[in-house]
Design a protein around this motif. Structure first.
Motif, PDB file in Angstrom:
ATOM      1  N   UNK A 363      47.103  21.062  45.256  1.00  0.00           N
ATOM      2  CA  UNK A 363      46.538  22.415  45.356  1.00  0.00           C
ATOM      3  C   UNK A 363      47.528  23.464  44.856  1.00  0.00           C
ATOM      4  N   UNK A 364      48.811  23.292  45.198  1.00  0.00           N
ATOM      5  CA  UNK A 364      49.818  24.256  44.751  1.00  0.00           C
ATOM      6  C   UNK A 364      49.961  24.203  43.231  1.00  0.00           C
ATOM      7  N   UNK A 365      49.990  22.991  42.663  1.00  0.00           N
ATOM      8  CA  UNK A 365      50.091  22.859  41.209  1.00  0.00           C
ATOM      9  C   UNK A 365      48.863  23.479  40.523  1.00  0.00           C
ATOM     10  N   UNK A 366      47.699  23.201  41.072  1.00  0.00           N
ATOM     11  CA  UNK A 366      46.468  23.744  40.490  1.00  0.00           C
ATOM     12  C   UNK A 366      46.447  25.272  40.567  1.00  0.00           C
ATOM     13  N   UNK A 367      46.961  25.829  41.660  1.00  0.00           N
ATOM     14  CA  UNK A 367      46.978  27.288  41.809  1.00  0.00           C
ATOM     15  C   UNK A 367      47.794  27.936  40.699  1.00  0.00           C
ATOM     16  N   UNK A 368      48.937  27.350  40.358  1.00  0.00           N
ATOM     17  CA  UNK A 368      49.742  27.893  39.269  1.00  0.00           C
ATOM     18  C   UNK A 368      49.007  27.856  37.940  1.00  0.00           C
ATOM     19  N   UNK A 369      48.280  26.770  37.692  1.00  0.00           N
ATOM     20  CA  UNK A 369      47.505  26.658  36.444  1.00  0.00           C
ATOM     21  C   UNK A 369      46.391  27.706  36.392  1.00  0.00           C
ATOM     22  N   UNK A 370      45.731  27.908  37.526  1.00  0.00           N
ATOM     23  CA  UNK A 370      44.626  28.872  37.568  1.00  0.00           C
ATOM     24  C   UNK A 370      45.153  30.301  37.418  1.00  0.00           C
ATOM     25  N   UNK A 371      46.281  30.603  38.047  1.00  0.00           N
ATOM     26  CA  UNK A 371      46.869  31.921  37.843  1.00  0.00           C
ATOM     27  C   UNK A 371      47.195  32.137  36.373  1.00  0.00           C
ATOM     28  N   UNK A 372      47.743  31.127  35.740  1.00  0.00           N
ATOM     29  CA  UNK A 372      48.050  31.229  34.310  1.00  0.00           C
ATOM     30  C   UNK A 372      46.788  31.543  33.502  1.00  0.00           C
ATOM     31  N   UNK A 373      45.723  30.825  33.800  1.00  0.00           N
ATOM     32  CA  UNK A 373      44.460  31.024  33.079  1.00  0.00           C
ATOM     33  C   UNK A 373      43.923  32.449  33.289  1.00  0.00           C
ATOM     34  N   UNK A 374      43.922  32.903  34.543  1.00  0.00           N
ATOM     35  CA  UNK A 374      43.359  34.225  34.839  1.00  0.00           C
ATOM     36  C   UNK A 374      44.246  35.347  34.310  1.00  0.00           C
ATOM     37  N   UNK A 375      45.570  35.185  34.414  1.00  0.00           N
ATOM     38  CA  UNK A 375      46.479  36.212  33.921  1.00  0.00           C
ATOM     39  C   UNK A 375      46.451  36.300  32.397  1.00  0.00           C
ATOM     40  N   UNK A 376      46.426  35.141  31.729  1.00  0.00           N
ATOM     41  CA  UNK A 376      46.323  35.128  30.261  1.00  0.00           C
ATOM     42  C   UNK A 376      45.026  35.792  29.813  1.00  0.00           C
ATOM     43  N   UNK A 377      43.943  35.442  30.489  1.00  0.00           N
ATOM     44  CA  UNK A 377      42.636  36.031  30.177  1.00  0.00           C
ATOM     45  C   UNK A 377      42.696  37.550  30.306  1.00  0.00           C
ATOM     46  N   UNK A 378      43.258  38.023  31.417  1.00  0.00           N
ATOM     47  CA  UNK A 378      43.309  39.462  31.669  1.00  0.00           C
ATOM     48  C   UNK A 378      44.138  40.192  30.619  1.00  0.00           C
ATOM     49  N   UNK A 379      45.304  39.653  30.296  1.00  0.00           N
ATOM     50  CA  UNK A 379      46.177  40.304  29.317  1.00  0.00           C
ATOM     51  C   UNK A 379      45.522  40.346  27.943  1.00  0.00           C
ATOM     52  N   UNK A 380      44.886  39.268  27.547  1.00  0.00           N
ATOM     53  CA  UNK A 380      44.222  39.240  26.244  1.00  0.00           C
ATOM     54  C   UNK A 380      43.082  40.258  26.174  1.00  0.00           C
ATOM     55  N   UNK A 381      42.327  40.409  27.282  1.00  0.00           N
ATOM     56  CA  UNK A 381      41.210  41.348  27.271  1.00  0.00           C
ATOM     57  C   UNK A 381      41.685  42.801  27.314  1.00  0.00           C
ATOM     58  N   UNK A 382      42.826  43.045  27.918  1.00  0.00           N
ATOM     59  CA  UNK A 382      43.410  44.390  27.893  1.00  0.00           C
ATOM     60  C   UNK A 382      44.034  44.712  26.536  1.00  0.00           C
ATOM     61  N   UNK A 383      44.315  43.679  25.754  1.00  0.00           N
ATOM     62  CA  UNK A 383      44.889  43.909  24.433  1.00  0.00           C
ATOM     63  C   UNK A 383      46.284  44.509  24.526  1.00  0.00           C
ATOM     64  N   UNK A 384      46.550  45.521  23.701  1.00  0.00           N
ATOM     65  CA  UNK A 384      47.869  46.150  23.686  1.00  0.00           C
ATOM     66  C   UNK A 384      48.262  46.722  25.044  1.00  0.00           C
ATOM     67  N   UNK A 385      47.278  47.195  25.812  1.00  0.00           N
ATOM     68  CA  UNK A 385      47.565  47.761  27.137  1.00  0.00           C
ATOM     69  C   UNK A 385      48.098  46.683  28.087  1.00  0.00           C
ATOM     70  N   UNK A 386      47.689  45.443  27.856  1.00  0.00           N
ATOM     71  CA  UNK A 386      48.159  44.338  28.685  1.00  0.00           C
ATOM     72  C   UNK A 386      49.532  43.842  28.292  1.00  0.00           C
ATOM     73  N   UNK A 387      50.051  44.405  27.230  1.00  0.00           N
ATOM     74  CA  UNK A 387      51.371  44.022  26.708  1.00  0.00           C
ATOM     75  C   UNK A 387      52.407  45.107  27.012  1.00  0.00           C
ATOM     76  N   UNK A 388      52.001  46.062  27.868  1.00  0.00           N
ATOM     77  CA  UNK A 388      52.805  47.259  28.098  1.00  0.00           C
ATOM     78  C   UNK A 388      53.104  47.409  29.590  1.00  0.00           C
ATOM     79  N   UNK A 389      54.375  47.742  29.912  1.00  0.00           N
ATOM     80  CA  UNK A 389      54.785  47.816  31.308  1.00  0.00           C
ATOM     81  C   UNK A 389      54.480  49.168  31.959  1.00  0.00           C
ATOM     82  N   UNK A 390      53.579  49.912  31.376  1.00  0.00           N
ATOM     83  CA  UNK A 390      53.116  51.161  31.980  1.00  0.00           C
ATOM     84  C   UNK A 390      51.680  51.371  31.528  1.00  0.00           C
ATOM     85  N   UNK A 391      50.987  52.286  32.204  1.00  0.00           N
ATOM     86  CA  UNK A 391      49.614  52.575  31.804  1.00  0.00           C
ATOM     87  C   UNK A 391      48.609  51.666  32.463  1.00  0.00           C
TER      88      UNK A 391
END
Length: 439
Positions: A363-391
């Protein structure tokens, strides 16, 4: 967005908080969830992003949590009721300490990560979650009398110190030594511990040391004084995420520790450490799942309003497809964890350690994989804003940086996947032998 919402963004909340029926949660659990959410918002989460940017949670926050018994939940269930009552601790936000179960623990770990950032919570709870359980379970009566009153009330702080520069997940090959002095009254501890959460603020470490020969059988656990103690030097490490967690490098040079600080017996260290990992991994998995929720729901909300190519992002089939794949992973994981928490409520401790150890690692290993999937998804959908440490994309950017902190500590992902299957094989083969012996 407010910390309270009657109509949550899709994927923002577990189903039981969206008005859907659940077999797991009693009215008491639901009352605690509301009280816990309000307390954490007021005293930590409303400032979590600012604390993380500053790199430290103010000391008064730790004191406030201790005053309200709000670090006690980190020890899991059942709580050390006799000790708590001796110290005048009878309830946690109205929940009697004797009624505490793992579903309450799950609610607490979920709410603690509601900001989307693991660091602020980790700055407060690492000692209670990881360092105290071995002392409570295996410590001698004398050791408990000397240390628990100050540690359980937060007057002194502690951390868990297992990992070393050359021994990460390979616990059996720890090289920090504890050698008895000629008079047999003290251990002299020499070596180094690395990536120790909260180490820099800790008065003591529940530390894995080598008291015997090579391999697992030579390991023991010792309660080692840290802050201000002769021979101990500590410095903070710069890490990718969880900046408020106080990740520390500890060097030990002939550190004198009374033999009475031994936790359990010499040579029993590996068993104690591995059993303790079950609770650590479960607490990480639940918090990580909340981080995944925050990342995915933040992206979902952004896609509803952000326009590109003449329509909102949510009107693009490719965006909906990406959100759906990540969302399916997220809700599958949460159902897995709720089931695990329920099983822990209904199994004796020893049976749970035996039957659920491998599953908890999985479960712990799977949680890390799922966080990776959801975080990658979110950053890609935010585009440049997801690549920026402000805003507007700064939160998902920060969550993506925390992915390694979910996949490595508590047992690195590949090690845990292998461990899970090895333990399941062992469990199956033991069962097979028992069946044959009855034939």
């Amino acid at each position: 967005m407010s910390h309270l919402s009657s109509n949550p963004i899709p994927f923002a909340e577990p189903p039981y908080l969206c008005g859907l029926p659940s077999p797991y949660y009693s009215p008491g659990h639901r009352r605690f969830q509301q009280a816990c959410r309000a307390f954490l918002w007021e005293h930590l989460l409303s400032n979590a992003t600012d604390y993380e940017k500053a790199g430290e949670v103010p000391a008064h926050v730790f004191e406030t949590f201790c005053k309200h018994n709000m670090l006690i939940p980190n020890m899991g269930a059942p709580l050390p009721v006799d000790w708590l009552k001796r110290l005048g601790i009878h309830d946690i936000l109205g929940v009697k300490v004797e009624e505490w179960d793992y579903l309450y623990s799950g609610i607490y770990f979920d709410e603690l990560a509601r900001s989307g950032l693991a660091g602020p919570g980790a700055s407060l709870n690492a000692g209670f979650t990881f360092a105290l359980p071995p002392v409570l379970k295996y410590g001698s009566p004398g050791l408990k009398e000397r240390f628990l009153p100050a540690l359980l009330t937060g007057h002194k702080r502690c951390c868990i110190a297992i990992t070393e520069p050359e021994a990460g997940s390979d616990v059996a090959n720890i090289t920090t030594t504890a050698t008895k002095t000629p008079d047999g009254q003290y251990y002299l501890v020499n070596g180094a511990k690395k990536w120790i959460t909260n180490g820099i603020w800790s008065d003591y470490a529940t530390m894995a040391v080598r008291t015997g020969g090579p391999g697992a059988s030579g390991l023991s656990v010792l309660l080692v004084p840290l802050k201000g103690h002769p021979g101990v030097s500590m410095r903070r490490l710069k890490v990718t995420g969880q900046l408020t967690g106080g990740t520390t490098y500890i060097e030990l040079d002939d550190v004198k520790v009374p033999v009475g600080n031994l936790v359990g017996r010499e040579g029993d260290g590996m068993r104690m450490i591995m059993t303790n990992f079950n609770h650590e991994r479960l607490s990480i998995a639940v918090g990580v799942t909340r981080q995944a929720r925050v990342a995915l729901s933040t992206a979902f909300q952004y896609c509803l309003k952000r326009e590109a190519f003449g329509k909102t992002l949510m009107d693009q089939p490719v965006v909906r497809h990406r959100l759906a794949k990540a969302g399916a992973e997220l809700e599958t994981l949460w159902a897995f964890l709720e089931q695990l928490l329920y099983q822990l409520c209904h199994l004796p401790k020893e049976a749970a350690d035996q039957k659920l150890g491998g599953i908890t690692a999985l479960a712990k290993a799977k949680a890390g994989m799922v966080l990776n999937e959801c975080a990658q998804c979110a950053v890609l959908l935010f585009g440049g804003a997801g690549f920026t440490r402000s805003g507007q994309g700064e939160l998902v950017e920060a969550i993506l940086r925390e992915v390694p902190g979910a996949r490595i500590p508590g047992g690195s992902e590949d090690v845990l996947l292998d461990l899970a299957v090895r333990q399941l094989v062992k469990l199956y083969q033991t069962g097979e032998k028992q069946l044959k012996s009855k034939m």
